[in-house]
Design an enzyme around this catalytic site. Sequence first.
Site, PDB file in Angstrom:
ATOM      1  N   ASP A 191      67.804   9.788  29.888  1.00  0.00           N
ATOM      2  CA  ASP A 191      67.722   8.386  30.323  1.00  0.00           C
ATOM      3  C   ASP A 191      69.048   7.740  30.738  1.00  0.00           C
ATOM      4  O   ASP A 191      70.046   7.860  30.016  1.00  0.00           O
ATOM      5  CB  ASP A 191      67.190   7.511  29.183  1.00  0.00           C
ATOM      6  CG  ASP A 191      66.086   8.167  28.391  1.00  0.00           C
ATOM      7  OD1 ASP A 191      65.607   9.237  28.780  1.00  0.00           O
ATOM      8  OD2 ASP A 191      65.707   7.582  27.354  1.00  0.00           O
TER       9      ASP A 191
HETATM   10  N1  DQQ Z   1      64.685   9.167  25.353  1.00  0.00           N
HETATM   11  C1  DQQ Z   1      63.384   8.565  25.311  1.00  0.00           C
HETATM   12  C2  DQQ Z   1      63.649   7.264  24.621  1.00  0.00           C
HETATM   13  C3  DQQ Z   1      64.661   7.629  23.602  1.00  0.00           C
HETATM   14  C4  DQQ Z   1      65.512   8.629  24.301  1.00  0.00           C
HETATM   15  C5  DQQ Z   1      62.797   8.416  26.667  1.00  0.00           C
HETATM   16  C6  DQQ Z   1      65.979   9.748  23.420  1.00  0.00           C
HETATM   17  O1  DQQ Z   1      62.511   6.697  24.045  1.00  0.00           O
HETATM   18  O2  DQQ Z   1      65.422   6.518  23.170  1.00  0.00           O
HETATM   19  O3  DQQ Z   1      63.068   9.512  27.490  1.00  0.00           O
HETATM   20  O4  DQQ Z   1      66.791  10.637  24.141  1.00  0.00           O
END
Ligand code: DQQ
Length: 567
Positions: free
Chosen positions: A54
Site C-alpha cells: 500500500d
Molecule cells: N495492507 C492492508 C492494510 C494493512 C496493510 C491492505 C498491511 O489493511 O494496513 O493491503 O500491510
Amino acid sequence: MASCLKSQKQVILLLVSVLLAYGVSELQAARSPPTNQPYRTAYHFQPRKNWINDPNGPMLYKGVYHLFYQYNPNGVIWGPPVWGHSTSKDLVNWVPQPLTMEPEMAANINGSWSGSATILPGNKPAILFTGLDPKYEQVQVLAYPKDTSDPNLKEWFLAPQNPVMFPTPQNQINATSFRDPTTAWRLPDGVWRLLIGSKRGQRGLSLLFRSRDFVHWVQAKHPLYSDKLSGMWECPDFFPVYANGDQMGVDTSIIGSHVKHVLKNSLDITKHDIYTIGDYNIKKDAYTPDIGYMNDSSLRYDYGKYYASKTFFNDAKKERILLGWANESSSVEDDIKKGWSGIHTIPRKIWLDKLGKQLIQWPIANIEKLRQNPVNIFRKVLKKGSQIEVSGITAAQADAEISFKIKDLKNVEKFDASWTSPQLLCSKKGASVKGGLGPFGLLTLASKGLEEYTAVFFRIFKAYDNKFVVLMCSDQSRSSLNPTNDKTTYGTFVDVNPIREGLSLRVLIDHSVVESFGAKGKNVITARVYPTLAINEKAHLYVFNRGTSNVEITGLTAWSMKKANIA
Ligand code: DQQ
C-alpha cells in the site's frame, strides 16, 4: 573504573557505527543498480528490491511530495512492514529516503501497517498509522517529524502517548480488524475527524473517531457508514470533489453544497477498491451514497490488479491525486528470482464526471514530460480483420492514445441481459473471438509472431432498449509463454454512447504493467504481465480489429517513454 568507562564508550561507539553502517548499507542496497531485469518498470514507482504494498501518507510539504509505502526490508513476500519513504518534486522522479516507522515502542513492535498524513495548523505534518502491539492487536499510532525545517522529513518519532486509539472490552472493536486511519478532516466546530476500517461479523465498517488535539481520540457512536456482508473494509478514504464536475480538487476539510463526497474502501474479501459518491451530513456525521449501498458491485477505481489506494490533495496544483498498489501476477518463485514484488500505478488526477455518476481518472500531466519521439496515425479506416503495427517507438516503454469513430453498425450483436459480469464476458469473448463490432483496440507487449500479447480492446453490443453496451477488456491470456503467471482477463462496462462520443483508449506500457484508461478516463484496468519473447526492443505495439465491421481510427499518437529516476 576509568578503563571500564572507556570500554563502555568503545562498545557504544561500536554499536552506533554498526547501526549507522547498517542504515547506510540498507540505503545503498536500496539504490544499487538493477541487474538485467526485463520486468522492472521504468516509470512506475518501485523500490530497488523486496516487497512493497500500500501507498501510505502521501502529502505535499514545503514543495516536496512524500510517498511512504508498506515495505518488507527482509524479503519479497509480505512480512512485518516498516514504511519505505521516497520524495519527489514532480510525482514522477523519486529520491529514496531512509526507512521509517520501524518498531520503536510497544504500539508498533510487531509492524507498522497502513496510515495517512494530515497537515495540522501551522503547517505541521502528522501521521497516524496502524501498529501491531505485543499481542498483535491493531492500535493506532501517532508520529511527528523530528525536524520540520527539513522538507524531506527524513526522521520521524512516535508520540509518547501512543497508542492513541485501541480496542477495549467497552468499545467492542475487533482487535484484528481495526486499521488504516484516513487523512483527518476538520469541521467548523474545530474538531478533527477520521475513519478507520473495520468489520463486525461480516459487516464492513468505516469507524469514525473525533479529536480536538489530534492526540486524544473518541469513537463516535455510529460509524460514518457500514454495509452488511461486505467483510473487512481496509484502507478507507473519504474526500470531497466539486459537484459540478470541475477538474480541480479540494482540500479534505471542505464542506458545502458545491461539493459531493466520495467514500472508498478496499474490500479484503475480493481485493477490489470500491467507491460511492454521496452526501456527507455534517450534523449527523453520516454519509449517504447517492445510489444503493457499498459492496462489491459498487463502482471501482480500477477493474484490474489494483488495491489499497489512497488520495491526497495536491495544494500546489489544486488537484486530488490517487495512488494505488499493483501486486505481481507472477509466482513467488519468480518474485524471489527477481528480488522484488509490487509496484505503484501512475499517480492519477481524479474528479467527478459532469453527470455526477462516477469519477474520472487521468495520469498526472507531469508524466507527459517523459514522452518522446511521437508517431502518429490520422483518420484511417481500420478494416475488419486487420492489424497495423505502430512502429518507431520503444513498445515495451510507451504511452499511446487512440480514438475511434464508430459508423458501421450493421453487424452489431445483441446484448444478452444475463451477461451481468463484464469480467466473465471478457474472458468468454477474449481478443481472439471474432465479434460483430469488435474486438478492436491495441495489442501491447506483443511478440513479432504474436505468440505473446496483452490485448486491450472494446466490443460494442446493442441492448433490448436499443442502447449501446460498451465492454472494455484487458485480456492477459496470451500475455506470456510462462504458464505460472496469473493471466486472469479483466473487464468492465463503460458508460458512454460510442456513436455520439466515439471511443478512446490510453495505455501506459511499462515492461510488466499495462495501465489502460478507457473513454477519457471513465474506466481503468491495470494488468501485470511478464512476456518471455516481447521484452525490451523485441516488444511491438499493434492496432487491431478482429470484428466483422470496420471502425475508423480518428487519431493515434504513441510515444517512447524516457526512464524516470526512481531509485
Ligand atoms: N495492507 C492492508 C492494510 C494493512 C496493510 C491492505 C498491511 O489493511 O494496513 O493491503 O500491510
